[in-house]
Design an enzyme around this catalytic site. Structure first.
Site, PDB file in Angstrom:
ATOM      1  N   GLN A 231       0.722  -1.193   0.033  1.00 38.30           N
ATOM      2  CA  GLN A 231       0.006   0.003   0.110  1.00 38.30           C
ATOM      3  C   GLN A 231       0.975   1.268   0.070  1.00 38.30           C
ATOM      4  O   GLN A 231       1.789   1.310   0.921  1.00 38.30           O
ATOM      5  CB  GLN A 231      -0.887  -0.112   1.092  1.00 38.30           C
ATOM      6  CG  GLN A 231      -1.740   1.253   1.452  1.00 38.30           C
ATOM      7  CD  GLN A 231      -2.529   1.254   3.041  1.00 38.30           C
ATOM      8  OE1 GLN A 231      -2.001   0.720   3.630  1.00 38.30           O
ATOM      9  NE2 GLN A 231      -3.569   1.857   2.858  1.00 38.30           N
ATOM     10  N   GLY A 232       0.692   2.110  -0.896  1.00 39.40           N
ATOM     11  CA  GLY A 232       1.483   3.203  -1.162  1.00 39.40           C
ATOM     12  C   GLY A 232       0.693   4.606  -1.018  1.00 39.40           C
ATOM     13  O   GLY A 232       0.223   5.235  -1.794  1.00 39.40           O
ATOM     14  N   TYR A 233       0.212   4.812   0.336  1.00 42.02           N
ATOM     15  CA  TYR A 233      -0.550   6.027   0.757  1.00 42.02           C
ATOM     16  C   TYR A 233       0.316   7.180   1.259  1.00 42.02           C
ATOM     17  O   TYR A 233       0.339   8.184   0.702  1.00 42.02           O
ATOM     18  CB  TYR A 233      -1.842   5.582   1.611  1.00 42.02           C
ATOM     19  CG  TYR A 233      -3.025   5.140   1.133  1.00 42.02           C
ATOM     20  CD1 TYR A 233      -3.046   4.523  -0.375  1.00 42.02           C
ATOM     21  CD2 TYR A 233      -4.197   5.512   1.730  1.00 42.02           C
ATOM     22  CE1 TYR A 233      -4.198   3.967  -0.726  1.00 42.02           C
ATOM     23  CE2 TYR A 233      -5.387   4.855   1.148  1.00 42.02           C
ATOM     24  CZ  TYR A 233      -5.459   4.292  -0.144  1.00 42.02           C
ATOM     25  OH  TYR A 233      -6.674   3.749  -0.646  1.00 42.02           O
ATOM     26  N   SER A 234       0.843   6.850   2.304  1.00 37.97           N
ATOM     27  CA  SER A 234       1.434   7.930   3.162  1.00 37.97           C
ATOM     28  C   SER A 234       2.834   8.306   2.566  1.00 37.97           C
ATOM     29  O   SER A 234       3.496   7.806   1.998  1.00 37.97           O
ATOM     30  CB  SER A 234       1.957   7.222   4.710  1.00 37.97           C
ATOM     31  OG  SER A 234       0.673   6.490   5.055  1.00 37.97           O
TER      32      SER A 234
ATOM     33  N   GLU B 154      -9.683  -1.178   5.360  1.00 36.70           N
ATOM     34  CA  GLU B 154      -8.244  -1.441   6.013  1.00 36.70           C
ATOM     35  C   GLU B 154      -8.637  -1.386   7.679  1.00 36.70           C
ATOM     36  O   GLU B 154      -8.052  -2.040   8.215  1.00 36.70           O
ATOM     37  CB  GLU B 154      -7.665  -0.148   5.674  1.00 36.70           C
ATOM     38  CG  GLU B 154      -6.073  -0.009   6.463  1.00 36.70           C
ATOM     39  CD  GLU B 154      -5.241   0.825   6.051  1.00 36.70           C
ATOM     40  OE1 GLU B 154      -5.589   1.811   5.147  1.00 36.70           O
ATOM     41  OE2 GLU B 154      -4.210   0.781   6.525  1.00 36.70           O
TER      42      GLU B 154
ATOM     43  N   SER C 232      -4.345   7.055  12.571  1.00 33.03           N
ATOM     44  CA  SER C 232      -3.940   6.971  14.048  1.00 33.03           C
ATOM     45  C   SER C 232      -5.078   7.037  14.983  1.00 33.03           C
ATOM     46  O   SER C 232      -6.434   7.482  14.556  1.00 33.03           O
ATOM     47  CB  SER C 232      -3.229   8.373  14.306  1.00 33.03           C
ATOM     48  OG  SER C 232      -4.105   9.398  14.517  1.00 33.03           O
ATOM     49  N   ASN C 233      -5.271   6.721  16.186  1.00 36.33           N
ATOM     50  CA  ASN C 233      -6.484   6.724  16.835  1.00 36.33           C
ATOM     51  C   ASN C 233      -6.937   8.034  17.208  1.00 36.33           C
ATOM     52  O   ASN C 233      -8.107   8.065  17.655  1.00 36.33           O
ATOM     53  CB  ASN C 233      -6.146   5.837  18.441  1.00 36.33           C
ATOM     54  CG  ASN C 233      -6.090   4.466  18.181  1.00 36.33           C
ATOM     55  OD1 ASN C 233      -6.156   3.895  16.999  1.00 36.33           O
ATOM     56  ND2 ASN C 233      -6.142   3.592  19.100  1.00 36.33           N
ATOM     57  N   GLU C 234      -5.954   8.965  17.237  1.00 35.85           N
ATOM     58  CA  GLU C 234      -6.576  10.464  17.422  1.00 35.85           C
ATOM     59  C   GLU C 234      -7.584  10.573  16.151  1.00 35.85           C
ATOM     60  O   GLU C 234      -8.645  11.405  16.411  1.00 35.85           O
ATOM     61  CB  GLU C 234      -5.555  11.351  17.304  1.00 35.85           C
ATOM     62  CG  GLU C 234      -4.741  11.386  18.672  1.00 35.85           C
ATOM     63  CD  GLU C 234      -3.930  10.085  18.802  1.00 35.85           C
ATOM     64  OE1 GLU C 234      -3.291   9.667  17.795  1.00 35.85           O
ATOM     65  OE2 GLU C 234      -3.487   9.729  19.955  1.00 35.85           O
TER      66      GLU C 234
END
Ligand SMILES: Cc1cc2nc3c(=O)[nH]c(=O)nc-3n(C[C@H](O)[C@H](O)[C@H](O)COP(=O)(O)OP(=O)(O)OC[C@H]3O[C@@H](n4cnc5c(N)ncnc54)[C@H](O)[C@@H]3O)c2cc1C
Lengths: 376, 393
Positions: free
Chosen positions: B126-129, B245, B378-380
């Site tokens: 996966q190439g997202y970030s 995801e 992230s959970n935030e």
């Protein structure tokens, strides 16, 4: 009450920090921890040169005659820089057992050499099933001729591989978990029958499992009276617990500063992430943990020098409970707020995370000290 | 309401259990249970074993190899796989790329890629970030310029899990930099990692492991037929995928197994002459995690049940992700606590005779699992989503 450090303490702190800032950068540390020994002889020599190795020892042996608050100053600096040299093992544990319990002859033989950086020490106490219980000693020392013969195993001895001289807790009488019957014995690491298996730790220090097979030592190897070692062990482990509490305060300070800096510089959604209120409150809680950790560490460092045994136990355990919680809280939050970067080997914050994780359990986790606090 | 398995469900569980016992090689199981690094071959060999049985992608439509299982059957299957120590089916192909192709892909794309994903012929990543675009994914900068029947891709991705095993990578790229909203102007591209101009560089994490990478694209030519959905409409695809995801990140069955293992460890570790498991303080910590997990197991089923009609997962998966990852982390912490001072030894300096690898892996696992509250949103960010989408704040 006076919460300020004295001029002398400030000078000590400045000297050490100046050295660490220039000679112990994160990159320099990286090179050191990857060497075969895992620490630097040059750094050790420099610590001796600056008098850091002698801080808590008496002037007559070449020391500085310092208090535990003086040591707090040192440990905070070492914690911030994540120093991997065997300082705690040598000065805080091995050297203390000798200084507090040893004979004149032992003092003269060991302490000046230690202070001069020529002798490293470690304390071999933990055994496979002993967890944090200081009475659990099953390694045996039996009378043999004029001296003693040791048989048994110690594990995860802090910097046991680097030590020239070990202090080994050994059972000379009684059952495996009796308070009475534990003796402290000096053993050269290279003595026949001593086998050392050294391990890297994830926080880039070293521990060793050490087996003793019919290891012969003379009568003069005993520290203090036969069978009466437990009280001294407890006293010195309390002292070392106060020291790692101070080390934790230094590491927490770094985590605080680095995370605050990251919140101000890392931008997402077009703004520094520190503008998100959800993260501001988290950062505030890190600050609160730091301040509380610092206070309880101060208390422990003062009391280990001045309090009677019962109060000392209570305060040191109080400190370790708070420190363990703060280590956990701050390290986890610091990584989380750094996002993916916080997970990487490349950033010092992940090394600080690991050191704080280790300190949280060193000499007893929060549960262990909650129990001890309740009993004392 | 009936929270027990029916006789049919119990029979299904027995069938799955028996099949796994007969087909999971011991060596592979031992690797999984001892937290050893799994090679590309390890992962793919189990993938292929499942594919042959027809069980690698239960939730796909039947025509493409799905099993038509109920939500409960799917959960039973997952639970049995985890309990037995099966390697994971890597999510990027089966759980991420495939649902996207099924929803947005052309017939040609489906025909070309889905069978190969199913059979484990291609390893997808996966190439997202990007370095500047983590939580704020829509700010991504990797550029794709249309030139004739190709896109030319230049830029950098980061944190690419298992990128060093990757045969193909699905990427979000910027095809239009002049839109009013940054979400417009992003496209979803499938890229063959053997194409010239791609460099994969490892990132070492604090557990000393290599699982993530940087992936650099230097004028990489990508055939235009590998665009999924419309050009500049990739954000729609991205959001659809993120739901899937996140659904996979709760890992409840995995946590059940790990919790059972911590119990086992704490039963063997001694404290004051008695098993640590009998120590009320430790026991309470463990029980709190166990109780939380029991609740989450049912929450998970309730939510999955709501998705039965084929609705794409929404904000509810954020809740599963938050709780599921917090529990995973808590379990690794309990394991380290159980090991006590013995958790310190990490790697032997010379010779590893008698070295206890399992205990030595607990501290690195604790470190590694810190990722769970960071990745997949992230959970935030998950809390932001719930606040907005569910609570309307
Ligand atoms: C082990 C690992 C594997 C990964 N695998 C992949 C992969 O295979 N493919 C891929 O594309 N990506 C992958 N990722 C990347 C992951 O998705 C990102 O790390 C994640 O989106 C967070 O981005 P960041 O690291 O840039 O942190 P940042 O976005 O910079 O966040 C830093 C901190 O700020 C917080 N924050 C940011 N914005 C807000 C806000 N608005 N409100 C409140 N808090 C906020 C974050 O929660 C975090 O705590 C992986 C990451 C890790 C650690």
């Amino acid at each position: 009450m006076d919460f300020e450090y004295s001029d002398e303490q400030r000078l000590l702190s400045e000297t050490l920090r100046k050295f660490l800032n220039t000679g112990y950068s994160f990159d320099a540390r990286d090179k050191i921890m990857k060497t075969a020994a895992g620490y630097s002889d040059d750094v050790w020599a420099a610590l001796a040169e600056m008098g850091i190795l002698g801080v808590p020892f008496a002037a007559e042996h070449g020391g500085f005659g310092g208090t535990t608050v003086d040591m707090m100053v040192v440990m905070e600096a070492l914690g911030e820089a994540l120093v991997v040299e065997p300082y705690l093992a040598t000065v805080g544990l091995g050297g203390q057992l000798v200084a507090r319990g040893g004979s004149e002859a032992q003092h003269t033989r060991i302490l000046p050499a230690l202070i001069a950086g020529k002798l490293k020490m470690a304390f071999a106490q933990t055994e496979r099933g002993s967890r944090y219980d200081l009475r659990q000693v099953s390694l045996r020392a039996k009378k043999a001729g004029d001296g003693w013969a040791l048989d048994g195993e110690k594990c995860t001895v802090l910097h046991g591989g680097a030590a020239d001289l070990l202090v080994v807790s050994a059972r000379t009488s009684g059952g495996d978990s009796d308070e009475r019957g534990i003796s402290l014995v000096l053993v050269e690491r290279t003595a026949p029958g001593v086998k050392v298996s050294e391990y890297r730790t994830l926080d880039n220090q070293r521990v060793a499992d050490i087996t003793f097979t019919n290891v012969q030592v003379g009568r003069d190897a005993l520290i203090g009276a036969e069978g009466a070692g437990h009280a001294l062990i407890e006293e010195v482990v309390d002292y070392a617990t106060a020291l790692v509490s101070a080390e934790a305060v230094g590491a927490i300070k770094y985590a605080h500063d680095a995370t605050l800096d990251y919140l101000k510089t890392r931008r997402q959604f077009g703004v520094p992430i520190g503008t998100f209120q959800a993260l501001q409150h988290r950062m505030v809680d890190i600050l609160i943990s730091y301040e509380q950790a610092k206070s309880i560490a101060c208390l422990a460092c003062v009391k280990v020098d001045t309090a009677a045994a019962a109060e000392r136990r209570r305060v040191v355990s109080a400190a370790k409970i708070k420190i363990a919680d703060a280590c956990r809280h701050v390290s986890q939050e610091a990584v989380q707020l750094h996002g993916g970067m916080g997970m990487t080997e490349e950033l010092k914050i992940s090394h600080t995370f690991r050191r704080l994780t280790t300190i949280a359990q060193l000499f007893g986790d929060a549960d262990h000290h909650l129990e001890r606090f309740a009993q004392s | 309401m009936d929270l027990n398995y029916s006789p049919e469900e119990t029979a299904f569980r027995d069938e799955v259990r028996g099949w796994i016992r007969a087909n999971l090689p011991d060596a592979l199981r031992d690797k999984v249970l001892n937290y050893r690094e799994l090679s590309k071959d390890d992962l793919l060999s189990w993938h292929r074993t499942l594919a042959k049985k027809g069980w690698v992608a239960p939730f796909w439509p039947k025509e493409w190899g799905g099993t038509d299982w109920t939500v409960v059957q799917r959960y039973i299957f997952e639970e049995e796989c985890e309990a037995a120590g099966c390697p994971p089916v890597v999510a990027f192909g089966v759980r991420m790329c495939a649902p996207v192709l099924l929803r947005f892909g052309t017939d040609a794309q489906k025909q070309r890629f889905l069978p190969r994903i199913y059979n484990g012929d291609d390893f997808w990543v996966q190439g997202y970030s990007e370095p500047g675009s983590g939580s704020d994914l829509a700010s991504l900068k990797t550029r794709a310029v249309r030139e004739g029947d190709h896109y030319v891709v230049t830029g950098q991705k980061i944190w690419t899990t298992l990128g060093h095993y990757g045969d193909w990578i699905f990427c979000l790229v910027r095809t239009n930099a002049n839109t009013e909203k940054r979400q417009d102007g992003i496209s979803f591209l499938l890229i063959d990692m053997k194409t010239p101009g791609i460099t994969v560089r490892p990132i070492v994490l604090m557990d000393q492991g290599h699982e993530v990478n940087e992936v650099f694209f230097d004028e990489v030519k990508v055939p235009a037929e590998h665009l999924v959905h419309e050009q500049d409409k990739g954000w729609t695809v991205a959001k659809y995928l993120l739901g899937y995801e996140r659904m996979g990140t709760g890992r409840i069955a995995f946590s059940k197994r790990e919790l059972a293992r911590v119990k086992d460890m704490a039963g063997k570790a001694m404290k004051n002459g008695r098993p640590l498991l009998d120590d009320p303080r430790f026991r309470d910590r463990l029980s709190r995690v166990e109780v939380e997990l029991m609740a989450l197991e049912i929450t998970n089923m309730r939510f999955l049940d709501q998705l039965r009609g084929g609705r794409a997962p929404g904000a509810e998966v954020s809740l599963l992700k938050i709780k599921g990852t917090e529990i995973q982390q808590a379990i690794t912490e309990l394991a380290m606590q159980a090991a006590g001072p013995l958790a310190q030894a990490f790697r032997p300096v010379n010779g590893d005779e008698g070295f206890d690898r399992l205990t030595a892996s607990l501290f690195p696992r604790y470190c590694n699992l810190r990722k769970a509250t960071i990745y997949a949103g992230s959970n935030e960010i998950q809390r932001n989503i719930i606040a907005k989408a569910t609570l309307g704040l």
